[in-house]
Design a protein around this motif. Structure first.
Motif, PDB file in Angstrom:
ATOM      1  N   HIS A  95     -49.689  -2.308  20.001  1.00 44.25           N
ATOM      2  CA  HIS A  95     -48.599  -1.402  19.626  1.00 44.25           C
ATOM      3  C   HIS A  95     -49.119  -0.048  19.144  1.00 44.25           C
ATOM      4  O   HIS A  95     -48.438   0.972  19.277  1.00 44.25           O
ATOM      5  CB  HIS A  95     -47.688  -2.055  18.581  1.00 44.25           C
ATOM      6  N   TRP A  96     -50.364  -0.015  18.613  1.00 44.18           N
ATOM      7  CA  TRP A  96     -50.913   1.243  18.109  1.00 44.18           C
ATOM      8  C   TRP A  96     -51.232   2.246  19.224  1.00 44.18           C
ATOM      9  O   TRP A  96     -51.365   3.428  18.965  1.00 44.18           O
ATOM     10  CB  TRP A  96     -52.164   0.954  17.287  1.00 44.18           C
ATOM     11  N   SER A  97     -51.365   1.757  20.464  1.00 45.14           N
ATOM     12  CA  SER A  97     -51.674   2.662  21.575  1.00 45.14           C
ATOM     13  C   SER A  97     -50.557   2.687  22.615  1.00 45.14           C
ATOM     14  O   SER A  97     -50.771   3.036  23.770  1.00 45.14           O
ATOM     15  CB  SER A  97     -52.999   2.264  22.239  1.00 45.14           C
ATOM     16  N   THR A  98     -49.364   2.284  22.187  1.00 56.64           N
ATOM     17  CA  THR A  98     -48.200   2.248  23.072  1.00 56.64           C
ATOM     18  C   THR A  98     -47.120   3.172  22.514  1.00 56.64           C
ATOM     19  O   THR A  98     -46.716   3.017  21.363  1.00 56.64           O
ATOM     20  CB  THR A  98     -47.643   0.816  23.180  1.00 56.64           C
ATOM     21  N   PRO A  99     -46.645   4.137  23.292  1.00 58.06           N
ATOM     22  CA  PRO A  99     -45.589   5.040  22.809  1.00 58.06           C
ATOM     23  C   PRO A  99     -44.293   4.273  22.541  1.00 58.06           C
ATOM     24  O   PRO A  99     -44.087   3.192  23.099  1.00 58.06           O
ATOM     25  CB  PRO A  99     -45.406   6.016  23.970  1.00 58.06           C
ATOM     26  N   PRO A 100     -43.398   4.857  21.709  1.00 58.40           N
ATOM     27  CA  PRO A 100     -43.511   6.156  21.017  1.00 58.40           C
ATOM     28  C   PRO A 100     -44.398   6.065  19.777  1.00 58.40           C
ATOM     29  O   PRO A 100     -44.463   5.014  19.136  1.00 58.40           O
ATOM     30  CB  PRO A 100     -42.057   6.465  20.635  1.00 58.40           C
ATOM     31  N   PHE A 101     -45.056   7.173  19.456  1.00 57.11           N
ATOM     32  CA  PHE A 101     -45.988   7.206  18.340  1.00 57.11           C
ATOM     33  C   PHE A 101     -45.345   7.801  17.100  1.00 57.11           C
ATOM     34  O   PHE A 101     -44.455   8.641  17.176  1.00 57.11           O
ATOM     35  CB  PHE A 101     -47.224   8.031  18.708  1.00 57.11           C
ATOM     36  N   LEU A 102     -45.845   7.358  15.945  1.00 61.78           N
ATOM     37  CA  LEU A 102     -45.482   7.989  14.687  1.00 61.78           C
ATOM     38  C   LEU A 102     -46.134   9.363  14.608  1.00 61.78           C
ATOM     39  O   LEU A 102     -47.063   9.667  15.360  1.00 61.78           O
ATOM     40  CB  LEU A 102     -45.934   7.113  13.513  1.00 61.78           C
ATOM     41  N   SER A 103     -45.692  10.178  13.682  1.00 63.06           N
ATOM     42  CA  SER A 103     -46.170  11.551  13.618  1.00 63.06           C
ATOM     43  C   SER A 103     -47.674  11.647  13.403  1.00 63.06           C
ATOM     44  O   SER A 103     -48.328  12.551  13.921  1.00 63.06           O
ATOM     45  CB  SER A 103     -45.446  12.308  12.501  1.00 63.06           C
ATOM     46  N   CYS A 104     -48.266  10.687  12.655  1.00 65.28           N
ATOM     47  CA  CYS A 104     -49.703  10.759  12.381  1.00 65.28           C
ATOM     48  C   CYS A 104     -50.532  10.289  13.560  1.00 65.28           C
ATOM     49  O   CYS A 104     -51.708  10.624  13.679  1.00 65.28           O
ATOM     50  CB  CYS A 104     -50.044   9.927  11.147  1.00 65.28           C
ATOM     51  N   GLU A 105     -49.951   9.476  14.433  1.00 60.24           N
ATOM     52  CA  GLU A 105     -50.719   8.873  15.520  1.00 60.24           C
ATOM     53  C   GLU A 105     -51.074   9.937  16.556  1.00 60.24           C
ATOM     54  O   GLU A 105     -50.257  10.777  16.918  1.00 60.24           O
ATOM     55  CB  GLU A 105     -49.933   7.719  16.141  1.00 60.24           C
ATOM     56  N   GLY A 106     -52.287   9.866  17.018  1.00 60.35           N
ATOM     57  CA  GLY A 106     -52.794  10.865  17.931  1.00 60.35           C
ATOM     58  C   GLY A 106     -53.598  11.938  17.228  1.00 60.35           C
ATOM     59  O   GLY A 106     -54.257  12.745  17.883  1.00 60.35           O
ATOM     60  N   SER A 107     -53.564  11.949  15.872  1.00 60.19           N
ATOM     61  CA  SER A 107     -54.375  12.909  15.124  1.00 60.19           C
ATOM     62  C   SER A 107     -55.817  12.433  15.067  1.00 60.19           C
ATOM     63  O   SER A 107     -56.100  11.257  15.294  1.00 60.19           O
ATOM     64  CB  SER A 107     -53.825  13.059  13.709  1.00 60.19           C
ATOM     65  N   PRO A 108     -56.768  13.322  14.757  1.00 63.74           N
ATOM     66  CA  PRO A 108     -58.180  12.936  14.756  1.00 63.74           C
ATOM     67  C   PRO A 108     -58.507  11.796  13.802  1.00 63.74           C
ATOM     68  O   PRO A 108     -59.451  11.051  14.022  1.00 63.74           O
ATOM     69  CB  PRO A 108     -58.895  14.227  14.345  1.00 63.74           C
ATOM     70  N   HIS A 109     -57.736  11.655  12.708  1.00 60.10           N
ATOM     71  CA  HIS A 109     -58.064  10.646  11.706  1.00 60.10           C
ATOM     72  C   HIS A 109     -57.272   9.354  11.887  1.00 60.10           C
ATOM     73  O   HIS A 109     -57.515   8.386  11.190  1.00 60.10           O
ATOM     74  CB  HIS A 109     -57.812  11.208  10.303  1.00 60.10           C
ATOM     75  N   CYS A 110     -56.325   9.374  12.799  1.00 57.99           N
ATOM     76  CA  CYS A 110     -55.524   8.171  13.029  1.00 57.99           C
ATOM     77  C   CYS A 110     -56.362   7.130  13.763  1.00 57.99           C
ATOM     78  O   CYS A 110     -57.146   7.455  14.646  1.00 57.99           O
ATOM     79  CB  CYS A 110     -54.280   8.508  13.843  1.00 57.99           C
ATOM     80  N   GLY A 111     -56.207   5.876  13.390  1.00 59.30           N
ATOM     81  CA  GLY A 111     -56.942   4.806  14.056  1.00 59.30           C
ATOM     82  C   GLY A 111     -58.244   4.454  13.390  1.00 59.30           C
ATOM     83  O   GLY A 111     -59.014   3.661  13.922  1.00 59.30           O
ATOM     84  N   GLU A 112     -58.516   5.005  12.188  1.00 61.87           N
ATOM     85  CA  GLU A 112     -59.771   4.708  11.515  1.00 61.87           C
ATOM     86  C   GLU A 112     -59.801   3.296  10.952  1.00 61.87           C
ATOM     87  O   GLU A 112     -60.850   2.737  10.724  1.00 61.87           O
ATOM     88  CB  GLU A 112     -60.025   5.728  10.396  1.00 61.87           C
ATOM     89  N   GLY A 113     -58.656   2.725  10.676  1.00 65.71           N
ATOM     90  CA  GLY A 113     -58.599   1.370  10.132  1.00 65.71           C
ATOM     91  C   GLY A 113     -57.679   0.500  10.952  1.00 65.71           C
ATOM     92  O   GLY A 113     -57.098   0.949  11.947  1.00 65.71           O
ATOM     93  N   PRO A 114     -57.512  -0.764  10.551  1.00 68.12           N
ATOM     94  CA  PRO A 114     -56.614  -1.660  11.290  1.00 68.12           C
ATOM     95  C   PRO A 114     -55.196  -1.121  11.318  1.00 68.12           C
ATOM     96  O   PRO A 114     -54.728  -0.529  10.349  1.00 68.12           O
ATOM     97  CB  PRO A 114     -56.697  -2.967  10.492  1.00 68.12           C
ATOM     98  N   PRO A 115     -54.490  -1.303  12.413  1.00 69.54           N
ATOM     99  CA  PRO A 115     -53.109  -0.821  12.503  1.00 69.54           C
ATOM    100  C   PRO A 115     -52.177  -1.634  11.625  1.00 69.54           C
ATOM    101  O   PRO A 115     -52.488  -2.768  11.230  1.00 69.54           O
ATOM    102  CB  PRO A 115     -52.777  -1.000  13.988  1.00 69.54           C
ATOM    103  N   ILE A 116     -51.029  -1.069  11.349  1.00 68.03           N
ATOM    104  CA  ILE A 116     -50.016  -1.759  10.564  1.00 68.03           C
ATOM    105  C   ILE A 116     -49.616  -3.049  11.286  1.00 68.03           C
ATOM    106  O   ILE A 116     -49.596  -3.112  12.518  1.00 68.03           O
ATOM    107  CB  ILE A 116     -48.793  -0.837  10.346  1.00 68.03           C
ATOM    108  N   ARG A 117     -49.342  -4.084  10.513  1.00 67.34           N
ATOM    109  CA  ARG A 117     -48.950  -5.357  11.095  1.00 67.34           C
ATOM    110  C   ARG A 117     -47.548  -5.279  11.697  1.00 67.34           C
ATOM    111  O   ARG A 117     -46.680  -4.561  11.210  1.00 67.34           O
ATOM    112  CB  ARG A 117     -49.008  -6.458  10.031  1.00 67.34           C
ATOM    113  N   THR A 118     -47.334  -6.044  12.762  1.00 67.63           N
ATOM    114  CA  THR A 118     -46.089  -5.914  13.521  1.00 67.63           C
ATOM    115  C   THR A 118     -44.862  -6.318  12.721  1.00 67.63           C
ATOM    116  O   THR A 118     -43.783  -5.770  12.926  1.00 67.63           O
ATOM    117  CB  THR A 118     -46.147  -6.762  14.803  1.00 67.63           C
ATOM    118  N   ASP A 119     -44.991  -7.274  11.801  1.00 68.09           N
ATOM    119  CA  ASP A 119     -43.808  -7.731  11.084  1.00 68.09           C
ATOM    120  C   ASP A 119     -43.326  -6.723  10.046  1.00 68.09           C
ATOM    121  O   ASP A 119     -42.196  -6.832   9.569  1.00 68.09           O
ATOM    122  CB  ASP A 119     -44.048  -9.089  10.429  1.00 68.09           C
ATOM    123  N   VAL A 120     -44.161  -5.738   9.698  1.00 70.12           N
ATOM    124  CA  VAL A 120     -43.716  -4.700   8.766  1.00 70.12           C
ATOM    125  C   VAL A 120     -43.522  -3.364   9.479  1.00 70.12           C
ATOM    126  O   VAL A 120     -43.095  -2.385   8.864  1.00 70.12           O
ATOM    127  CB  VAL A 120     -44.700  -4.532   7.583  1.00 70.12           C
TER     128      VAL A 120
END
Length: 336
Positions: A95-120
């Motif tokens: 889900h972290w690499s599937t559109p639509p993206f949140l505003s922070c996603e796609g920025s240079p610092h996005c993706g440095e840690g584990p993505p948010i869990r799907t249930d939240v």
């Protein structure tokens, strides 16, 4: 007189074998979960697996991420596997690499840690990303995708009804003997498939992982379920046929144990990136990639020669499932 093979001697029901790959972008074993700019060179190595189907009659199920469906580089290789090797094209949601993206996603610092869990994750956002994935699969396939696996095994009961709403009838997002911090608890999930009672028509088919003894697994879970160490059990207290996690001797032992316990389905998987030299820490170079392929081929040849097995794709198995009389989700702790 030639001695009959074990498969010929067997009078028991056959063992159904589902061989699957998570077909996805590269870089996921680096601790980053980038939303864009990821390579898919590994998909070009899929045709190397053709002998698994042509020689050994094990069709493959390819759980494909959106990055793969949206790549002009990757799509011809998927089409070749489908058209020449009867591979099933299935859905794999990162889900972290599937559109639509949140505003922070796609920025240079996005993706440095584990993505948010799907249930939240916001429910509507998860629904939109699932639809984006399935629409991309439909565009590629010309028909809806009906088999699914969630990235990072991140499927809780709260998410399953979404799959049914989107036409999914087969899921393989459960990995027994695993507990994920902040995520799903699959520790006590069974090995054999079951019908999901809160998602009518959905068959859950777990990846094969077996405890050395069921009592040992329940004891470990009861003593450590609230500690991080609970997830270490699959390293020392379990057998599986999954080729990156275990040696061929353990893969064979897992098969024999599954049959002794009356299992009817064996499900093994690996990642497409694990075919690419340097694509994961477990596959540092070409020699390691070659060894992994040879291990898989030798194991499946052993399986074919020594046991009564039927290779099936996820969709083929789902079509057979009503006649095999699987039950609904057994009672027990965990979210599976």
């Amino acid at each position: 007189m030639t001695k009959p093979s074990a498969a010929q001697q067997s009078t028991s029901q056959p063992l159904y074998v589902i061989v699957s790959l998570d077909v996805e972008e590269e870089g996921l074993f680096s601790g980053r979960y980038a939303s864009s700019g990821c390579g898919v060179r590994n998909v070009g190595l899929l045709p190397r697996l053709a002998p698994l189907t042509r020689d050994l009659d094990f069709p493959l199920t390819l759980f494909c991420a959106h990055t793969v469906f949206s790549s002009n580089e990757a799509r011809p290789h998927l089409a070749w596997m489908r058209d020449k090797c009867q591979a099933e094209i299935a859905a794999h949601l990162h889900h972290w690499s599937t559109p639509p993206f949140l505003s922070c996603e796609g920025s240079p610092h996005c993706g440095e840690g584990p993505p948010i869990r799907t249930d939240v994750l916001p429910r509507e956002l998860l629904r939109q990303r699932l639809r984006t994935l399935l629409d991309a699969g439909l565009d590629f396939q010309g028909a809806p995708l009906t088999s699914f696996r969630m990235g990072r095994w991140d499927l809780k009961s709260s998410v399953r009804p979404l799959l049914v709403e989107e036409g999914i009838t087969f899921d393989s997002s459960v990995c027994p003997l695993r507990v994920f911090p902040g995520g799903p608890d699959h520790f006590l999930a069974p090995t054999d498939p079951y019908w999901v009672d809160d998602a009518p028509g959905l068959l859950e088919s777990p990846v094969t992982q077996l405890p050395l003894h069921p009592f040992l697994a329940r004891l470990w879970y009861s003593l450590t379920r609230r500690w991080p160490m609970v997830d270490s059990f699959h390293f020392w207290g379990a057998l599986s046929p999954n080729p990156v996690w275990h040696s061929q001797s353990i893969m064979r032992a897992a098969t024999k144990m599954l049959l002794r316990r009356g299992g009817r389905v064996l499900s093994l998987f690996w990642h497409s990136s694990e075919m690419l030299p340097g694509g994961s820490p477990n596959i540092p170079d070409k020699a390691a990639a070659d060894a992994l392929y040879q291990k898989i081929y030798d194991y499946l040849r052993w399986l074919r020669e020594n046991h009564d097995v039927i290779g099936v794709t996820a969709a083929e198995f789902r079509a057979l499932a009503p006649s095999l009389h699987f039950g609904t989700r057994p009672t027990g702790d965990g979210d599976w």
